[in-house]
Structure formats: structure tokens, C-alpha cells
Design a protein around this motif. Structure first.
Motif, PDB file in Angstrom:
ATOM      1  N   LEU A   1       0.844  -1.196   0.000  1.00 49.26           N
ATOM      2  CA  LEU A   1       0.000   0.000   0.000  1.00 49.26           C
ATOM      3  C   LEU A   1       0.880   1.247   0.000  1.00 49.26           C
ATOM      4  N   VAL A   2       0.533   2.193  -0.866  1.00 44.93           N
ATOM      5  CA  VAL A   2       1.171   3.509  -0.851  1.00 44.93           C
ATOM      6  C   VAL A   2       0.111   4.510  -0.385  1.00 44.93           C
ATOM      7  N   PRO A   3       0.205   5.016   0.834  1.00 46.17           N
ATOM      8  CA  PRO A   3      -0.787   5.989   1.312  1.00 46.17           C
ATOM      9  C   PRO A   3      -0.757   7.263   0.462  1.00 46.17           C
ATOM     10  N   LEU A   4      -1.951   7.772   0.126  1.00 43.90           N
ATOM     11  CA  LEU A   4      -2.081   8.995  -0.674  1.00 43.90           C
ATOM     12  C   LEU A   4      -2.733  10.064   0.191  1.00 43.90           C
ATOM     13  N   LEU A   5      -1.982  11.108   0.468  1.00 42.23           N
ATOM     14  CA  LEU A   5      -2.457  12.194   1.321  1.00 42.23           C
ATOM     15  C   LEU A   5      -2.863  13.372   0.446  1.00 42.23           C
ATOM     16  N   THR A   6      -4.127  13.804   0.552  1.00 42.74           N
ATOM     17  CA  THR A   6      -4.634  14.943  -0.222  1.00 42.74           C
ATOM     18  C   THR A   6      -4.788  16.144   0.699  1.00 42.74           C
ATOM     19  N   ASP A   7      -4.143  17.254   0.331  1.00 44.59           N
ATOM     20  CA  ASP A   7      -4.247  18.446   1.175  1.00 44.59           C
ATOM     21  C   ASP A   7      -5.484  19.258   0.816  1.00 44.59           C
ATOM     22  N   ALA A   8      -5.695  20.346   1.515  1.00 43.72           N
ATOM     23  CA  ALA A   8      -6.898  21.153   1.314  1.00 43.72           C
ATOM     24  C   ALA A   8      -6.965  21.740  -0.084  1.00 43.72           C
ATOM     25  N   ALA A   9      -5.806  21.913  -0.746  1.00 48.53           N
ATOM     26  CA  ALA A   9      -5.787  22.471  -2.102  1.00 48.53           C
ATOM     27  C   ALA A   9      -6.030  21.415  -3.172  1.00 48.53           C
ATOM     28  N   GLY A  10      -6.123  20.144  -2.764  1.00 48.89           N
ATOM     29  CA  GLY A  10      -6.370  19.068  -3.722  1.00 48.89           C
ATOM     30  C   GLY A  10      -5.126  18.384  -4.234  1.00 48.89           C
ATOM     31  N   SER A  11      -3.949  18.779  -3.771  1.00 49.90           N
ATOM     32  CA  SER A  11      -2.706  18.127  -4.188  1.00 49.90           C
ATOM     33  C   SER A  11      -2.547  16.789  -3.476  1.00 49.90           C
ATOM     34  N   VAL A  12      -2.102  15.774  -4.236  1.00 51.60           N
ATOM     35  CA  VAL A  12      -1.957  14.418  -3.699  1.00 51.60           C
ATOM     36  C   VAL A  12      -0.477  14.113  -3.517  1.00 51.60           C
ATOM     37  N   ALA A  13      -0.109  13.665  -2.320  1.00 54.01           N
ATOM     38  CA  ALA A  13       1.279  13.332  -2.014  1.00 54.01           C
ATOM     39  C   ALA A  13       1.375  11.866  -1.614  1.00 54.01           C
ATOM     40  N   PRO A  14       2.130  11.042  -2.376  1.00 56.77           N
ATOM     41  CA  PRO A  14       2.329   9.647  -1.966  1.00 56.77           C
ATOM     42  C   PRO A  14       3.312   9.568  -0.802  1.00 56.77           C
ATOM     43  N   LEU A  15       3.020   8.698   0.155  1.00 54.98           N
ATOM     44  CA  LEU A  15       3.870   8.528   1.327  1.00 54.98           C
ATOM     45  C   LEU A  15       4.608   7.199   1.242  1.00 54.98           C
ATOM     46  N   ALA A  16       5.400   6.898   2.257  1.00 57.33           N
ATOM     47  CA  ALA A  16       6.191   5.663   2.266  1.00 57.33           C
ATOM     48  C   ALA A  16       5.279   4.436   2.207  1.00 57.33           C
ATOM     49  N   ALA A  17       5.678   3.459   1.410  1.00 57.70           N
ATOM     50  CA  ALA A  17       4.864   2.259   1.191  1.00 57.70           C
ATOM     51  C   ALA A  17       4.801   1.395   2.445  1.00 57.70           C
ATOM     52  N   VAL A  18       3.677   0.700   2.572  1.00 56.35           N
ATOM     53  CA  VAL A  18       3.458  -0.262   3.656  1.00 56.35           C
ATOM     54  C   VAL A  18       3.286  -1.633   3.025  1.00 56.35           C
TER      55      VAL A  18
END
Length: 348
Positions: free
Chosen positions: A276-293
């Protein structure tokens, strides 16, 4: 949920309403609402929108950042597009993830624990005349001990009359970021592999990998997923075809997944791996992939067809050996018995 349409409606009107209803259904009515919401029901219609103020105008939804104990004021604008007065309940509610993967808001009778408890409309209901609009102010007030992280909820409107013809709810989402450290985290639970086998002695089979994704952090996350199976020492690798991203999960939410994997070699012991690669979406709608699990599990995959062949061959070998022994025993039993001479008589 949607009332029947009148038979006297024009074709153009029917098409327009069908488009509206389809869009509302596609966005999960409340859960996926990101802008002004509208519903039409023949004689009753209204829209909801964010108020224009210091937070901006024409906002698609509400997004706030507050520290524990913080407070702010905003407003919801309701416009009556119908020809009769409109009496609506106005309330705040927590969000949840539906079984279809959308975000929705709890009903008026549900007990809120987050946004629904911290957002307080100035009044519980409002009456709006035909062709008119009304603004309902609301206050967001956080407890002093609220935990940091992201919270989802919304401000909702619904017909106040019991048994009203239009039972739909309309609302606008609230995304609230409480100051403090963000700790985004996903985990894989109940990972299992089920192998279905193949009748072909030298062929490959099918497998199904099931697991549950849990958001055990304090931020809203989606997951990019990859699933694979391999035999001992990493040989005979088989990967699932493209697995879509999970829906966005609220903190504490879970999402069950079932993934088919084709071309699996029955290598006695299989290792199933979910990444799993967590996908974090900020308030502006930008998506940032985080460290894989990554999570793994093991299962036995007995190649039944080859084993059956071996069992049959082994049975034939045992039967042949048994038959051979019996023939030898029968042959020895049929030979004449020669008595040994008496020693005293032979010596004379």
C-alpha cells in the motif's frame, strides 16, 4: 429515494431532471458534495451554497484549520427555486465512508462525535419564501482537549415537514484540520490467500487475495495498491492486474478488498504480498504519496492433479509388486517336495 416523475412533464424537463438525479447519485448525494448542492422534485427545489465572507466567495466546500479551543463563524446560503414556501431543518453531522466508497453524512438523529458536535447552526430550521434565499450562520467551536488531525463532516438541510414529498438531504462538506502533528498511517489486516487449483497437471491456477485496509492514523488517506504471489525463494511470481486506488478513508475507517490473481503456479507454499502507498490529499487538492506499507502471508497450494497422478502410479506399482509376490508364492507352492534321506540309512 427519488420520487416518481409526473407523466405530464415535458421530454426536455424529464431529461434535465434525470441528469441532475444521475449527478447527485454519482456524487453520493451528500458524501461527495464539493460545491453548491441542488435537488429538484417537481414542486420543491432548493440549492445550498457557502456564504461569501472573509473566507472567500464561490467556495466549493468548507475547509478550516483550527487549534484546540479555537472558534470561527461562517454561513450557509439556502435558495428556494420553487413556487411555494420551503421549511427546512438545518443541522451539522459527522461524515462516514459508505460501502460503495463514497463519503456521506449521518442523519439528523445520529449522535455526533466530531464535526457534527462542534458545528452549531444559529437556528435548527429555516423557512425560505419562493424565489428567495436565506443565510444561516453557524459557529465552529473546538474543545480544548480535541486530538490533532483531520475531521470530516458537513452542514445539512432537509425538509422539516414529516412525510414531506421531497425526502432528500442537501449539504456541503466541512474538512477540519485540528492543529498538531499529523501522523498518516495505513495498515493491512486479515490478509488471506485462497488458491482454487487447476486440473491441468502442468498448468497454473487462480488465487484470490483478501484483506482489510485500516486507516489507523489521524489524516484522511487513500491507498494505491499492488498484490502479488510467489513460490519458494521468490520464484514463479504472479502479479494481480491493475488494482484501483481505495476510496479516501477517514481516520479509524476500514475498507475490505478482494483481488483475483491469475497464472499462479502451485508451488506447494505461496507467499502473498500486499503493498500500500498511502495517498495524502491536502486542502488544495494536491496528492502526495507517502512511504509504502507492505504485508505478507503464506499458504499451502497442493498441486492436486500431479499428486493424483503420483498416487495412481504409486497404487499401480504397489498392485504390481503385490501381484508379483503372489505369483511367486503360488509357483513355489506347486513344486514337488523332496524329503531328505535318513542319515542312518544313508550311512549303511
Amino acid at each position: 429515494m427519488h420520487p416518481p416523475r409526473s407523466c405530464t412533464t415535458t421530454a426536455a424537463g424529464s431529461l434535465a431532471r434525470a441528469v441532475v438525479v444521475a449527478l447527485l447519485a454519482a456524487f453520493g448525494l451528500l458524501g461527495a458534495r464539493t460545491g453548491p448542492a441542488a435537488a429538484a422534485d417537481g414542486e420543491v427545489s432548493w440549492t445550498v451554497a457557502t456564504a461569501s465572507n472573509d473566507f472567500g466567495s464561490d467556495r466549493r466546500n468548507y475547509a478550516y484549520t483550527l487549534d484546540p479551543g479555537g472558534r470561527l463563524e461562517d454561513g450557509l446560503v439556502i435558495a428556494n427555486r420553487g413556487t411555494t414556501p420551503l421549511h427546512l431543518n438545518v443541522y451539522a453531522a459527522d461524515a462516514f465512508t459508505t460501502e460503495q466508497g463514497g463519503l456521506d453524512l449521518f442523519g439528523k438523529d445520529a449522535k455526533p462525535a466530531g464535526v457534527g458536535a462542534w458545528v452549531r447552526p444559529d437556528r435548527p430550521d429555516v423557512t425560505v419564501g419562493p424565489g428567495e434565499s436565506a443565510e444561516v450562520p453557524f459557529t465552529v467551536a473546538l474543545p480544548d482537549d480535541v486530538a490533532p488531525g483531520e475531521y470530516m463532516g458537513g452542514v445539512v438541510t432537509s425538509p422539516a415537514q414529516p412525510g414531506a414529498a421531497d425526502g432528500r438531504r442537501l449539504g456541503i462538506r466541512i474538512r477540519l484540520r485540528v492543529g498538531g502533528a499529523l501522523t498518516p498511517s495505513l495498515s493491512v489486516e486479515d490478509l488471506k490467500v485462497r488458491y482454487s487449483g487447476t486440473p491441468n497437471p502442468i498448468g497454473t491456477g487462480e488465487a484470490t487475495v483478501t484483506y482489510t485496509i485500516r486507516n489507523n492514523g489521524n489524516s484522511v488517506l487513500a491507498a494505491r495498491q499492488a498484490v502479488s504471489l510467489s513460490g519458494p525463494f521468490g520464484h514463479w511470481d504472479a502479479r494481480a492486474e491493475h488494482v484501483g486506488d481505495s476510496p479516501r478513508l477517514l481516520p479509524g475507517d476500514t475498507w475490505k478488498v478482494s483481488v483475483p490473481v491469475h497464472g499462479v503456479t502451485p508451488a506447494l507454499r505461496l507467499t502473498g504480498t500486499v503493498t500500500l502507498v498511502p495517498l495524502l490529499t491536502d486542502a488544495a487538492g494536491s496528492v502526495a504519496p507517502l512511504a509504502a506499507v507492505e504485508s505478507t502471508t503464506h499458504t499451502w497450494t497442493l498441486p492436486w492433479a500431479p499428486l493424483l497422478v503420483l498416487v495412481v502410479l504409486g497404487g499401480l506399482a504397489v498392485a504390481a509388486l503385490t501381484s508379483r509376490r503372489r505369483r511367486r508364492a503360488t509357483r513355489h507352492a506347486g513344486e514337488p517336495h523332496h524329503a531328505l534321506p535318513d542319515r542312518e540309512t544313508a550311512g549303511r
